[in-house]
Write a protein that holds these residues in place. Sequence first.
Motif, PDB file in Angstrom:
ATOM      1  N   TYR A   1      -2.609  12.210   2.068  1.00 49.79           N
ATOM      2  CA  TYR A   1      -1.935  11.933   0.800  1.00 49.79           C
ATOM      3  C   TYR A   1      -2.428  12.903  -0.284  1.00 49.79           C
TER       4      TYR A   1
ATOM      5  N   ALA B   1      -7.278   3.401  -2.478  1.00 53.18           N
ATOM      6  CA  ALA B   1      -6.778   2.663  -3.646  1.00 53.18           C
ATOM      7  C   ALA B   1      -6.007   3.598  -4.574  1.00 53.18           C
TER       8      ALA B   1
ATOM      9  N   MET C   1      -2.488   4.119  -3.380  1.00 59.44           N
ATOM     10  CA  MET C   1      -1.622   2.945  -3.590  1.00 59.44           C
ATOM     11  C   MET C   1      -1.277   2.740  -5.063  1.00 59.44           C
TER      12      MET C   1
ATOM     13  N   ILE D   1      -5.759   0.026   3.612  1.00 61.11           N
ATOM     14  CA  ILE D   1      -4.455  -0.189   2.979  1.00 61.11           C
ATOM     15  C   ILE D   1      -3.968  -1.611   3.256  1.00 61.11           C
TER      16      ILE D   1
ATOM     17  N   ALA E   1      -3.429  -4.262   0.286  1.00 57.86           N
ATOM     18  CA  ALA E   1      -2.062  -4.765   0.078  1.00 57.86           C
ATOM     19  C   ALA E   1      -2.080  -6.277  -0.132  1.00 57.86           C
TER      20      ALA E   1
ATOM     21  N   SER F   1       2.956  -2.011   4.556  1.00 61.98           N
ATOM     22  CA  SER F   1       2.304  -1.088   3.608  1.00 61.98           C
ATOM     23  C   SER F   1       1.532  -0.009   4.344  1.00 61.98           C
ATOM     24  N   GLU F   2       0.893  -0.385   5.448  1.00 62.24           N
ATOM     25  CA  GLU F   2       0.149   0.619   6.237  1.00 62.24           C
ATOM     26  C   GLU F   2       1.095   1.734   6.680  1.00 62.24           C
TER      27      GLU F   2
ATOM     28  N   PHE G   1       2.460   4.027   3.769  1.00 65.25           N
ATOM     29  CA  PHE G   1       1.575   5.078   3.256  1.00 65.25           C
ATOM     30  C   PHE G   1       1.126   6.063   4.336  1.00 65.25           C
TER      31      PHE G   1
ATOM     32  N   TYR H   1       5.574  -0.319  -5.078  1.00 65.71           N
ATOM     33  CA  TYR H   1       4.534   0.679  -5.370  1.00 65.71           C
ATOM     34  C   TYR H   1       5.007   1.755  -6.336  1.00 65.71           C
TER      35      TYR H   1
END
Length: 294
Positions: free
Chosen positions: A79, A124, A127, A193, A197, A254-255, A258, A279
């Motif tokens: 990311y 974090a 996210m 994550i 979440a 969510s995993e 991302f 998000y």
Amino acid sequence: MRVVARYDLFFIVSYALLIPLVGVLILWLSGRTVVLPFLLLLEALYLMLALRKPWQRRLGLRTSFPDAWREFLFSRSAYFRGLDQDGRMRFERDVRLFLVDVRISGIGGRSLSWPIRLLIAAGAAAMLHGRPDWEPPLVDGVTVYPGMSFDRNYQVKKGNIAGQAPAGGPMLLAEGSMMQGFADAEDGFNVLIHELAHFFDREARKDGLKLRLRSGTVAWAEAITLEWQRHDHGTSILSAYAAQNEAEFFAVASEMFFENPRPLHDAHPELFEILREFYQQDPRQVLEKNIRGN
Ligand SMILES: [Zn+2]
């Protein structure tokens, strides 16, 4: 993240003005100037308490971001690699603010190495990247267990629990599993994550978060419950664990959101839209730029 969250700023300013106003009223009604020193003391005490957190954050931002941290993030966080220059600066700032705010320790208060703390902050920051007004919902901090897992009695290096998100307690992570979550950036498994979440989900329910979807404005709790109920878990690309309940459904999704957002978008576009609104970001724009090497 902001040095002072807008919500906090409103209350800090309101109370800071309210104290002298009440003081003037008391003075006017009683005519006793003896209350003035007490009022000044009260105002000073209030400002000290209210500005302690912003002050600590400001101090945390005064040090430059270590080169070793940047290199580590570059090697471990897909990311981070995918962000442009402005995005990386904001990401690094969020990492520092997170580390100022959130207590991260091993069991029994054991101190942890900086790479572990940095990776937790990086998860974090990713996210929160689309939600600069949100705060990390980790008032009780993070406790990291050694090994890949712990058991129901919190015995280390036993059982098969990689992480937990208890209400009213610290987020629990098994160190090995947490690190592994970042080792393969595209497998769709990342315990950090997942557990974070759960905290964001609880916070959103408490705050009555609303989402603006193409179908209209919907309460967060309602949107994710409906999607969980209508989701075909038999043919889903999400792991079977997502079928347990709406909270696990959101955490598992969510995993993937991302780590591997493209297949999630293509297989489950309605779910993807809900996550994108939740998000306030589309990780495809970050991660696919990363793959192209821009
Ligand atoms: Zn879970």
